[in-house]
Enzyme design. Structure first.
Site, PDB file in Angstrom:
ATOM      1  CG  HIS A 179      -6.057  -9.589  -7.193  1.00 17.64           C
ATOM      2  ND1 HIS A 179      -6.749  -9.034  -8.255  1.00 17.64           N
ATOM      3  CD2 HIS A 179      -5.058 -10.328  -7.724  1.00 17.64           C
ATOM      4  CE1 HIS A 179      -6.179  -9.445  -9.385  1.00 17.64           C
ATOM      5  NE2 HIS A 179      -5.157 -10.218  -9.097  1.00 17.64           N
TER       6      HIS A 179
ATOM      7  CG  ASN B 127     -10.779  -1.456  -8.413  1.00 18.70           C
ATOM      8  OD1 ASN B 127     -11.276  -0.935  -9.398  1.00 18.70           O
ATOM      9  ND2 ASN B 127      -9.913  -2.448  -8.479  1.00 18.70           N
TER      10      ASN B 127
ATOM     11  CE1 TYR C  77      -4.175  -1.875   0.634  1.00 20.16           C
ATOM     12  CE2 TYR C  77      -2.716  -3.286   1.903  1.00 20.16           C
ATOM     13  CZ  TYR C  77      -3.922  -3.073   1.284  1.00 20.16           C
ATOM     14  OH  TYR C  77      -4.883  -4.052   1.294  1.00 20.16           O
TER      15      TYR C  77
END
Length: 184
Positions: free
Chosen positions: A150, A141, A118
């Protein structure tokens, strides 16, 4: 305008069965606009209601539309392990600002079989320290699988969250060879 006089807000949709359950695919004239996980009747109805509210007009079931036919073909090939990326026009109108910037970077810069943290993704879009905001962008998303949220994981090796559920995220990462196939 085509011969049917459809306006640009027309939304078409179909369902496709996959290794992670049914996905609802919806498209506008500009491209694929939504991929919804676990497309049971209730999820389908709620997704179509939200699309109607956001884009106007009632979404129409149209599995034979050229874009949905191609999207279905590419998604089926992906789940069969025969396709590693998608070449579909995408309609980004359901997402804007930082979230759109992050998702575009994810779509273009994190290939099949790889993951990104992230925080690393936040740095890539010039916002170091915005790891939590990247997490929020992943949760928002509208095009999961095709825009591969993912593939975003925690920097300490944790899998992170996933709007489609952690089991679904694990299955997608296993399909791409990032994780071992789940035993059950």
């Amino acid at each position: 305008m085509d011969s049917h006089g459809q306006d640009e807000q027309r939304v078409v949709w179909t369902l496709v069965d996959t290794g992670i359950g049914p996905l609802l695919l919806a498209a506008t004239r500009d491209g694929l606009v939504t991929v919804a996980f676990h497309a049971t009747d209730a999820v389908r109805d709620e997704t179509l209601k939200q699309l109607a509210a956001r884009l106007g007009g009632e979404p129409v079931e149209a599995p034979g539309s050229p874009l949905l036919t191609e999207a279905t073909r590419q998604i089926e090939a992906y789940f069969a392990g025969e396709r590693h990326d998608f070449s579909l026009p995408l309609d980004w109108s359901l997402i804007s600002g930082f979230n759109r910037q992050v998702l575009r970077e994810l779509a273009s810069g994190v290939p099949y079989g790889t993951v990104v943290g992230y925080g690393d993704l936040a740095k890539r879009v010039g916002q170091p320290g915005a790891a939590q905001a990247v997490g929020a962008a992943m949760g928002a998303n509208p095009l999961p699988v095709v825009v591969p949220c993912h593939r975003v994981v925690e920097s300490d090796g944790g899998i992170g969250g996933f709007a489609g559920g952690l089991e679904t995220k694990r299955k997608l990462l296993a399909l791409e060879g990032v994780l071992p196939e789940p035993l059950f």
